[in-house]
Motif scaffolding. Structure first.
Motif, PDB file in Angstrom:
ATOM      1  N   PHE A 181      11.008  -7.852 -13.621  1.00 16.81           N
ATOM      2  CA  PHE A 181      10.911  -7.152 -12.447  1.00 16.81           C
ATOM      3  C   PHE A 181      11.264  -7.524 -11.175  1.00 16.81           C
ATOM      4  O   PHE A 181      10.696  -8.981 -10.886  1.00 16.81           O
ATOM      5  N   ASP A 182      11.778  -7.068 -10.298  1.00 21.22           N
ATOM      6  CA  ASP A 182      12.258  -7.775  -8.959  1.00 21.22           C
ATOM      7  C   ASP A 182      10.904  -7.902  -8.130  1.00 21.22           C
ATOM      8  O   ASP A 182       9.785  -7.163  -8.147  1.00 21.22           O
ATOM      9  N   ASP A 183      11.076  -8.608  -6.984  1.00 21.79           N
ATOM     10  CA  ASP A 183       9.960  -9.176  -6.049  1.00 21.79           C
ATOM     11  C   ASP A 183       9.535  -7.784  -5.410  1.00 21.79           C
ATOM     12  O   ASP A 183       8.226  -7.773  -5.304  1.00 21.79           O
ATOM     13  N   GLY A 184      10.143  -6.881  -4.916  1.00 24.62           N
ATOM     14  CA  GLY A 184       9.588  -5.537  -4.337  1.00 24.62           C
ATOM     15  C   GLY A 184       8.859  -4.767  -5.130  1.00 24.62           C
ATOM     16  O   GLY A 184       7.882  -4.440  -4.731  1.00 24.62           O
ATOM     17  N   LEU A 185       9.234  -4.690  -6.309  1.00 22.35           N
ATOM     18  CA  LEU A 185       8.505  -3.678  -7.416  1.00 22.35           C
ATOM     19  C   LEU A 185       6.813  -4.328  -7.715  1.00 22.35           C
ATOM     20  O   LEU A 185       6.141  -3.696  -7.815  1.00 22.35           O
ATOM     21  N   GLN A 186       7.088  -5.840  -7.671  1.00 24.04           N
ATOM     22  CA  GLN A 186       5.833  -6.502  -8.132  1.00 24.04           C
ATOM     23  C   GLN A 186       4.903  -6.206  -6.898  1.00 24.04           C
ATOM     24  O   GLN A 186       3.807  -6.030  -7.092  1.00 24.04           O
ATOM     25  N   ARG A 187       5.260  -6.609  -5.655  1.00 18.11           N
ATOM     26  CA  ARG A 187       4.581  -6.279  -4.765  1.00 18.11           C
ATOM     27  C   ARG A 187       4.087  -5.047  -4.370  1.00 18.11           C
ATOM     28  O   ARG A 187       2.771  -5.058  -4.224  1.00 18.11           O
ATOM     29  N   SER A 188       4.801  -4.208  -4.597  1.00 11.95           N
ATOM     30  CA  SER A 188       4.482  -2.815  -4.512  1.00 11.95           C
ATOM     31  C   SER A 188       3.082  -2.357  -5.501  1.00 11.95           C
ATOM     32  O   SER A 188       2.142  -1.864  -5.281  1.00 11.95           O
ATOM     33  N   ILE A 189       3.566  -2.803  -6.730  1.00 16.45           N
ATOM     34  CA  ILE A 189       2.373  -2.487  -7.942  1.00 16.45           C
ATOM     35  C   ILE A 189       1.333  -3.193  -7.643  1.00 16.45           C
ATOM     36  O   ILE A 189       0.168  -2.533  -7.947  1.00 16.45           O
ATOM     37  N   LYS A 190       1.177  -4.488  -7.301  1.00 19.69           N
ATOM     38  CA  LYS A 190      -0.028  -5.082  -7.090  1.00 19.69           C
ATOM     39  C   LYS A 190      -0.799  -4.611  -5.878  1.00 19.69           C
ATOM     40  O   LYS A 190      -2.057  -4.456  -5.993  1.00 19.69           O
ATOM     41  N   GLU A 191      -0.143  -4.238  -4.957  1.00 21.61           N
ATOM     42  CA  GLU A 191      -0.796  -3.546  -3.711  1.00 21.61           C
ATOM     43  C   GLU A 191      -1.542  -2.035  -4.064  1.00 21.61           C
ATOM     44  O   GLU A 191      -2.608  -1.677  -3.782  1.00 21.61           O
ATOM     45  N   ASN A 192      -0.676  -1.580  -5.022  1.00 19.32           N
ATOM     46  CA  ASN A 192      -1.290  -0.073  -5.107  1.00 19.32           C
ATOM     47  C   ASN A 192      -2.518  -0.366  -6.474  1.00 19.32           C
ATOM     48  O   ASN A 192      -3.322   0.424  -6.172  1.00 19.32           O
ATOM     49  N   CYS A 193      -2.202  -1.211  -7.162  1.00 17.92           N
ATOM     50  CA  CYS A 193      -3.205  -1.459  -8.122  1.00 17.92           C
ATOM     51  C   CYS A 193      -4.703  -2.034  -7.489  1.00 17.92           C
ATOM     52  O   CYS A 193      -5.851  -1.836  -7.722  1.00 17.92           O
ATOM     53  N   LYS A 194      -4.423  -2.612  -6.299  1.00 20.26           N
ATOM     54  CA  LYS A 194      -5.667  -3.300  -5.372  1.00 20.26           C
ATOM     55  C   LYS A 194      -6.127  -2.046  -4.959  1.00 20.26           C
ATOM     56  O   LYS A 194      -7.671  -2.029  -4.878  1.00 20.26           O
ATOM     57  N   VAL A 195      -5.427  -1.160  -4.054  1.00 19.89           N
ATOM     58  CA  VAL A 195      -5.993  -0.215  -3.687  1.00 19.89           C
ATOM     59  C   VAL A 195      -6.867   0.971  -4.585  1.00 19.89           C
ATOM     60  O   VAL A 195      -7.738   1.177  -4.560  1.00 19.89           O
ATOM     61  N   LYS A 213      -8.242  -0.340  -7.237  1.00 16.81           N
ATOM     62  CA  LYS A 213      -9.357  -1.024  -7.862  1.00 16.81           C
ATOM     63  C   LYS A 213      -9.061  -1.285  -9.179  1.00 16.81           C
ATOM     64  O   LYS A 213     -10.153  -1.108 -10.199  1.00 16.81           O
ATOM     65  N   PHE A 214      -7.750  -1.501  -9.639  1.00 14.76           N
ATOM     66  CA  PHE A 214      -7.715  -1.979 -11.084  1.00 14.76           C
ATOM     67  C   PHE A 214      -8.344  -3.399 -11.261  1.00 14.76           C
ATOM     68  O   PHE A 214      -8.498  -4.189 -10.608  1.00 14.76           O
ATOM     69  N   SER A 215      -9.398  -3.554 -12.504  1.00 15.39           N
ATOM     70  CA  SER A 215      -9.979  -4.657 -12.891  1.00 15.39           C
ATOM     71  C   SER A 215      -9.033  -5.911 -12.876  1.00 15.39           C
ATOM     72  O   SER A 215      -9.258  -7.100 -12.691  1.00 15.39           O
ATOM     73  N   SER A 216      -8.015  -5.502 -13.536  1.00 13.96           N
ATOM     74  CA  SER A 216      -6.962  -6.670 -13.769  1.00 13.96           C
ATOM     75  C   SER A 216      -5.465  -6.002 -13.488  1.00 13.96           C
ATOM     76  O   SER A 216      -5.216  -4.810 -14.273  1.00 13.96           O
ATOM     77  N   ALA A 217      -4.720  -6.723 -13.034  1.00 14.43           N
ATOM     78  CA  ALA A 217      -3.130  -6.554 -12.985  1.00 14.43           C
ATOM     79  C   ALA A 217      -2.336  -7.573 -12.715  1.00 14.43           C
ATOM     80  O   ALA A 217      -2.296  -8.018 -11.637  1.00 14.43           O
ATOM     81  N   GLU A 218      -1.486  -7.936 -13.682  1.00 17.60           N
ATOM     82  CA  GLU A 218      -0.828  -9.234 -13.646  1.00 17.60           C
ATOM     83  C   GLU A 218       0.652  -8.889 -14.243  1.00 17.60           C
ATOM     84  O   GLU A 218       0.931  -8.287 -15.190  1.00 17.60           O
ATOM     85  N   PHE A 219       1.633  -9.639 -13.750  1.00 11.95           N
ATOM     86  CA  PHE A 219       2.836  -9.787 -14.243  1.00 11.95           C
ATOM     87  C   PHE A 219       3.110 -11.159 -14.989  1.00 11.95           C
ATOM     88  O   PHE A 219       2.528 -12.081 -14.723  1.00 11.95           O
ATOM     89  N   GLU A 220       3.723 -11.076 -16.204  1.00  8.52           N
ATOM     90  CA  GLU A 220       3.888 -12.248 -17.146  1.00  8.52           C
ATOM     91  C   GLU A 220       5.198 -12.434 -17.440  1.00  8.52           C
ATOM     92  O   GLU A 220       5.979 -11.548 -17.653  1.00  8.52           O
ATOM     93  N   GLU A 221       5.469 -13.964 -17.943  1.00  9.44           N
ATOM     94  CA  GLU A 221       6.855 -14.014 -17.949  1.00  9.44           C
ATOM     95  C   GLU A 221       7.442 -13.615 -19.427  1.00  9.44           C
ATOM     96  O   GLU A 221       8.517 -13.163 -19.516  1.00  9.44           O
ATOM     97  N   ASP A 222       6.581 -13.658 -20.342  1.00  8.36           N
ATOM     98  CA  ASP A 222       6.771 -12.994 -21.772  1.00  8.36           C
ATOM     99  C   ASP A 222       5.442 -12.340 -22.308  1.00  8.36           C
ATOM    100  O   ASP A 222       4.545 -12.911 -22.345  1.00  8.36           O
TER     101      ASP A 222
END
Length: 941
Positions: A916-930, A932-941
């Motif tokens: 996933f590119d940086d823009g998508l990651q940033r957008s998903i994390k911000e939306n999940c924060k808004v 109020k997801f309890s956890s939302a992480e990107f992993e390498e594998d």
């Protein structure tokens, strides 16, 4: 009802009718009458009094003269000091004929009652001496046989007593010195009863330069003579002196003239009585008596005047206040057949001109006008300012004779004549031409404003007096008000300030405006400006997905949108019921194409076009506004050097042009055009349906939507019966029982033969209302094999429409329900338990009944189940619809019961082989924060 023309009631004198009068004949010459060489109307006493109206001032003067000659009192010295042309000489002629009459007084019209008033039964004839200051010269003696007369006193003595009289003042006449008071008293007493008439005395005395000695004496000797003469007359009870002194600066002359006038007035003031012979109101009768042989029957005159008076009172807000009184009615009767407004303008405005003589000038001017009107068979009820035929060369020349240079071309181009603007307006507008509205208006403007000048505080003539000078009873006032506006917009020498108008020899800014107007580039300046003006008529509260003004096809979106799109066609694509319609051509291009690509959603477009007959006026008005705006801006910035009056004119015309432009935009854009299709022999035929909207409605966009709804070109509410008919006609036939709901909606946006819905909500509402009963159709959220998922038929349960949604034929839905109806089976009961279980039928979701909570335990107790777990994987494409169904069919079963706690967790896993590119990651994390997801992480594998 019609008004009888003045020519059928009144009759002018023969010389006026035939045009044989001479302008000089209106100028009475006292010397010619004294010499017996004047024209009959002045020379003959009987004819003179027949044509003379005895004013109040003249009546009192003649009574005083008669009393003086009869030795019964009266004033010894009378000074006639009036404005230029005020009737001084005419009054002297009346005195001359009264004193020297060659016929009895009963033949002199109006004289008998005067003598009765004075108490005089027999008036003695008197010796009359006439001293004309213009005819006499201080340097040129007069020869009477062997006698040479040098001075005024010598002339007086000779005229009174001939050689005998001259002998009494001979020494003084030769020396140029004034005779004494005693000599003059003896001379006058011997000649009495006598009348001394001195006309234009100032013209003689002002020629005497100070310090110079003339044959006629010096300045001082002549002033002394006047002093002695006035004193001598007091001593002779049956002798009287009438002397005329000027009132206007034009007659006074230069410095010497003013010095002489001051000296003469000083000595006359000691003994004289000042008479002002002609009042303005009396001038009506003077002119009428001189110009008309028969002014008309009294009853007919009053009848015409009453119709005018009633007309003015009926429209009191359109005419001057003075017209509402009975006094004005009387003025019309007295001045008939000439309208009082003609006299008011001549005596109040034109008499301020130096060269214009009040009585004589009016007589000369009106004689020419009446002669021209008579010969042209003028049919006006009264001779009004609007009747003056300024196109006639003689009338025009006499008019401009009193004015400054430059008026002749203005009259020809802007006031009257075949090449004038008013004539052109009347030629192209039969409403104006039928009453000569434009020419009558400009003639009235000329008469009321030509004598004005830039130094006046208030210039011109107001609208009330313009209407007063133009309109006759039974004519529409609005025609003249309209023509005045048209003239203001076209004339180059017409000025307007609020409600006042005037003509001037200096051009207004209209020529500058027209020059700028012609230089405005249509593509780069005019069309973009008009686009903004058209845009301004639409509000923001509407059901359209967009309003596209003068937009090319490529920029009109081809989508389903939240509503239809209103396409406002450009001005060159106007609509006309009679002309070839460019509107259809332009609309067709946008309807079929988006740029070079074919357009799909054709049924989402509605067109709005301008009226062909208004477009040219709209463009012209747009140019006018831009021109006036640029002039006002340039004057304000100093780029254009003009005075404040021109700046005010530019701003006023700019604001007026803008207001007219707004009205024209509304008048122009009135045609709604909706495309539709019908079928002939199986082939679609394109139709253009057109309707006009009201151009006076307060809200344009609401009026458009109202007409679209009224014509059913745009559906705001759709009955399920109509949807069922559409399904039957186009989809559910030939053994086809179901159709994609989304396809039906999309087809309604594509095809012109289908109804045009405001938006998809109207479509969903129709489905909801339809499935609420089993009378129309059924709806399913999907289909699995031969099973319908989320079937709605007989109850309202539709929430959204997607690619899986189906509309099902009513009969097919009934058959389907019959097919899946559960079949009752016998239940085997054990000895230990009697139970009732819900029956699950394939293809349906069955809800528990009340009996499910009341299981009867007989032989064995079953532990209660207190927790529920479930997990499901959903298609990410259909997740929204599936989650909604899960909430309705599962979760809601728990939340609807008391004491049940429900916890829902959502687990989202997403994998990407490339990361996933940086823009998508940033957008998903911000939306999940808004969210109020309890956890939302990107992993390498």
């Amino acid at each position: 009802m019609s008004l009888k023309p003045w020519r059928e009631i009144a009759r002018p004198h023969k010389d006026v009718l035939e045009g044989t009068f001479k302008q000089s004949e209106f100028a009475a010459d006292i010397t010619q009458v004294a010499n017996g060489t004047a024209t009959p109307e002045y020379q003959d006493a009987e004819k003179f009094f027949n044509r003379t109206f005895i004013t109040e001032g003249m009546r009192l003067l003649l009574i005083s003269v008669a009393q003086r000659l009869a030795g019964q009192g009266g004033d010894p010295v009378i000074q006639l000091q009036t404005a230029f042309g005020g009737g001084k000489t005419h009054t002297m002629l009346a005195v001359f004929h009264l004193a020297t009459r060659k016929v009895s007084t009963d033949k002199l019209l109006g004289v008998g009652p005067l003598l009765d008033k004075a108490g005089i039964f027999e008036l003695p004839q008197a010796q009359v001496a006439v001293i004309d200051g213009i005819k006499l010269s201080p340097s040129q003696p007069r020869k009477y046989g062997t006698v040479q007369v040098n001075t005024l006193w010598g002339e007086l003595a000779w005229q009174l007593l001939g050689e005998e009289g001259y002998a009494m003042v001979a020494a003084s006449d030769i020396d140029g010195t004034s005779p004494g008071k005693e000599v003059l008293t003896k001379l006058i007493a011997k000649a009495a009863p006598c009348v001394i008439l001195i006309d234009e005395l100032l013209a003689y005395v002002r020629q005497l330069e100070l310090g110079q000695n003339y044959k006629g004496g010096t300045f001082d000797s002549n002033i002394t003579f006047i002093q002695a003469l006035t004193e001598a007359l007091k001593a002779v009870p049956n002798a009287i002196l009438l002397a005329s002194l000027p009132q206007s600066e034009l007659e006074v002359g230069g410095t010497m003239g003013q010095r002489a006038l001051n000296s003469l007035e000083k000595y006359f003031a000691r003994v004289e009585t000042v008479w002002k012979p002609v009042a303005t109101e009396e001038a009506f009768e003077i002119v009428r008596r001189r110009l008309f042989e028969y002014p008309g029957d009294r009853a007919e005159v009053e009848g015409i005047s009453r119709q005018f008076s009633d007309f003015y009172r009926k429209h009191a807000d359109k005419f001057p206040v003075e017209t509402q009184s009975n006094e004005y009615f009387e003025r019309m009767c007295h001045s008939y057949p000439i309208h009082p407004e003609v006299f008011d303008r001549l005596y109040e405005d034109w008499s301020t001109l130096d060269k214009f003589q009040r009585t004589r000038g009016v007589l000369q001017y009106m004689a020419i006008i009446i002669h021209r009107l008579w010969n042209s068979e003028n049919r006006d009820a009264l001779i009004m300012p609007g009747s003056i035929p300024l196109e006639d060369g003689n009338v025009r020349d006499k008019s401009i004779h009193y004015l400054s240079n430059g008026w002749e071309p203005i009259i020809e181009k802007e006031v009257d004549g075949p090449r004038s603007i008013p004539y052109d307006l009347e030629s192209h507008n039969t409403l104006f031409g039928s009453v000569l509205a434009a020419r009558r208006t400009t003639r009235t403007l000329f008469l009321g404003s030509a004598p004005s000048n830039s130094s006046q505080i208030v210039r011109g003539i107001d609208v009330e007096h313009i209407l007063l000078g133009t309109i006759q009873p039974f004519q529409a006032i609005g025609i003249f008000e309209d023509v005045l506006k048209r003239l203001r917009d076209r004339m180059h020498y017409l000025y307007a300030d609020k409600e006042r108008f005037w003509l001037d020899t200096k051009p207004n800014l209209r020529r500058e405006m027209e020059s700028r107007k012609n230089n405005i580039n249509e593509r780069d300046e005019l069309i973009p400006f008009l686009k903004e003006k058209v845009k301004g008529i639409f509000g923001s509260n509407h059901h359209f997905a967009g309003i596209h003004i003068f937009t090319p096809s490529i920029d009109v979106p081809d989508d389903y949108g939240t509503g239809p799109r209103l396409v406002v066609l450009p001005l060159n694509a106007s609509y006309s019921r009679t002309e070839a319609n460019q509107a259809f051509v332009a609309a067709m291009d946008i309807l079929r194409h988006r740029g070079e690509q074919p357009r799909q959603k054709q049924n989402r477009l509605i067109f709005f076009a301008a009226d062909f007959d208004v477009v040219s006026r709209l463009k012209d008005q747009g140019r006018i506004y831009l021109a006036w705006k640029s002039i006002a801006d340039d004057i304000t910035s100093g780029t254009l050097n003009q005075d404040l009056a021109h700046l005010n004119q530019a701003k006023r015309n700019r604001d007026g042009a803008e207001q007219t432009l707004k009205q024209l935009v509304r008048e122009a854009y009135k045609w709604l055009i909706a495309p539709s299709e019908s079928f002939s022999n199986g082939k679609p035929i394109l139709n253009w349906e057109v309707v006009a909207i009201s151009t006076t409605a307060p809200n344009v966009i609401q009026e458009i939507e109202s007409r679209l709804k009224e014509e059913e070109w745009l559906i705001f509410e759709w009955s399920p019966i109509h949807l069922r008919n559409i399904l039957k006609q186009w989809y559910l036939k030939n053994d086809i029982d179901e159709v994609s709901a989304l396809k039906v909606w999309q087809d309604s946006c594509h095809y012109l033969y289908l109804p045009r819905l405001v938006n998809d909500q109207v479509f969903r509402n129709a489905i909801n209302h339809g499935v609420a009963s089993q009378d129309y159709f059924a709806f399913a959220s999907g289909k699995d094999g031969d099973r319908y998922l989320g079937l709605s038929f007989g109850h309202n349960a539709i929430s959204s429409i997607d690619t899986s949604s189906l509309l099902i034929d009513r009969e097919a839905a009934l058959s389907y329900l019959e097919r899946i109806r559960p079949v009752a089976k016998p239940v085997e009961q054990s000895d230990d338990i009697v139970s009732s279980k819900p029956v699950v039928t394939e293809g349906t979701i069955t809800k528990p009944t009340a009996s499910d909570n009341n299981l009867e335990v007989t032989k064995k107790t079953i532990p209660a189940k207190k927790q529920f777990y479930a997990s499901i994987s959903v298609d990410p494409v259909k997740a929204k619809m599936d989650f909604a169904m899960i909430m309705d069919e599962v979760v809601q079963q728990f939340t609807s019961r008391l004491g049940v706690d429900v916890t829902i967790s959502i687990e989202i896993q997403a994998k990407s082989s490339i990361g996933f590119d940086d823009g998508l990651q940033r957008s998903i994390k911000e939306n999940c924060k808004v969210l109020k997801f309890s956890s939302a992480e990107f992993e390498e594998d």
